[in-house]
Design an enzyme around this catalytic site. Structure first.
Site, mmCIF file in Angstrom:
data_model
loop_
_atom_site.group_PDB
_atom_site.id
_atom_site.type_symbol
_atom_site.label_atom_id
_atom_site.label_comp_id
_atom_site.label_asym_id
_atom_site.label_seq_id
_atom_site.Cartn_x
_atom_site.Cartn_y
_atom_site.Cartn_z
ATOM 1 N N THR A 1 0.816 -1.220 0.000
ATOM 2 C CA THR A 1 0.000 0.000 0.000
ATOM 3 C C THR A 1 0.848 1.268 0.000
ATOM 4 O OG1 THR A 1 -1.502 1.318 1.377
ATOM 5 C CG2 THR A 1 -0.099 -0.231 2.533
ATOM 6 N N TYR B 1 -1.814 0.291 10.167
ATOM 7 C CA TYR B 1 -2.073 -0.397 8.894
ATOM 8 C C TYR B 1 -0.819 -0.345 8.013
ATOM 9 C CZ TYR B 1 -3.662 -0.986 4.103
ATOM 10 O OH TYR B 1 -3.765 -1.374 2.791
#
Ligand code: UDP
Length: 325
Positions: free
Chosen positions: A121, A145
């Site tokens: 990501t 995250y």
């Protein structure tokens, strides 16, 4: 055998994973999905895609699948994806994205499979110092995250050196859109992503959305993001498998369209494409949102020979809307 011949797709019932499973199937791969069904809906995948319900950290099930299904590559999409939740419940993220993924990698390294794709990501960059962001930019995630994804990238790098693992960590910018035949879609619950909320608001299925912040240092004051079509993400994964087969070190590679749109531009484009206004209100900034996230995709173009072909904003919105009708 080529890496793409027989692929174990973890999280293949999820958004990006299901689009990859479909693309790999359509390109002639045998696809076996491993998913724990924690994300809810079951996607409409071709019937010859085998779906196994289970845990990626299962040290009995996974080795058995790798062996019995004669797997040639892993495409690892399973994981937790909500930035806000990761701040509230970091243990879920370090356990789900890191500890479980390390157990999956243990199963892989104990087998003969040496090709591994990882769904990473742009959140690994945190608040970027420069845009467009090259892969050489400083990685400094600002939430658990991003940190959990980056930690697995570090493990992949080390396992590549020590164990000959051929790996790619594909750093997605804003995955968006849906399968162009309308059969697969983005379906998170709760939904927090801009495009599904915009489309549902325009269709009257959800309340007006709130634009998070109008005082950013951008031309119209709203955040700029790089939206990349989920089918383009899927094709990049196939290209990555072939690049790894050819001995290229793919490693961490951005996947983005390299063009940015503000939230206001998304609302305007959606209204034009859908032929309806998008009901919205203006609110405060969402904590942790960088003003601009924009990929350099030069590395993906060079190493993967990849070109995004459906990632213009209008096509993304048309495809996303078709799948939600
Ligand atoms: N956004 C917004 N309202 C919403 C959801 C998102 O204004 O209800 C904005 C968000 O601040 C960001 C952009 O839309 O600038 C994309 O957000 P999303 O959650 O889709 O993806 P992210 O960039 O967080 O990965």
């Amino acid at each position: 055998m080529r890496a793409r011949d027989r692929i174990l797709v973890t999280g293949g019932c999820g958004y990006v994973g299901s689009h990859f499973a479909r693309a790999a199937h359509d390109a002639g791969s045998k696809v076996i999905v491993l998913d724990d069904f924690s994300a809810g809906t079951q996607p409409k995948l071709p019937t010859d895609v085998e779906i196994v319900r289970g845990d990626i950290a299962d040290r009995t099930l996974v080795p058995r699948l790798l062996r019995d299904q004669r797997i040639t590559a892993i495409a690892h999409f399973a994981g937790k994806i909500q930035v806000g939740e990761s701040v509230q419940k970091p243990r879920l993220y370090f356990d789900g994205n890191l500890v479980k993924s390390l157990a999956l990698l243990d199963s892989v390294l104990d087998s003969e499979v040496r090709t591994f794709l990882f769904s990473s990501t742009a959140a690994v960059y945190g608040m970027p110092d420069e845009v467009p962001i090259p892969e050489t930019a400083r990685t400094q995630p600002i939430n658990p995250y991003g940190a959990s994804k980056l930690a697995l990238e570090h493990a992949l790098d080390a396992y590549g050196v020590a164990h000959g693992l051929r790996w790619a960590a594909l750093r997605y910018f804003n995955a968006a859109g849906a399968h162009s035949d309308g059969s697969l879609r983005e379906g998170h619950e709760p939904e927090t992503h801009l495009l599904p909320l915009v489309i549902d608001a325009a269709l009257g299925r959800r309340p007006p959305l709130t634009v998070f912040g109008t005082d950013y240092p951008t031309a119209d004051g709203t955040c700029i993001r790089d939206y990349v079509h989920v089918e383009d993400l899927a094709s990049a994964h196939l290209a990555a498998l072939d690049a790894l087969d050819a001995g290229k070190p793919v490693a961490a590679t951005n996947l983005g369209s390299a063009s940015g749109f503000s939230v206001r531009e998304v609302l305007d484009t959606a209204a034009r494409v859908l032929g309806k206004p998008v009901p919205h209100t203006f609110g405060a900034r969402r904590p942790g949102d960088p003003a601009v996230l924009l990929a350099s995709n030069a590395r993906a173009k060079e190493v993967l020979g990849w070109r995004p072909v459906r990632s213009d904003l209008a096509t993304i919105i048309e495809d996303a809307a078709r799948a939600r009708m």
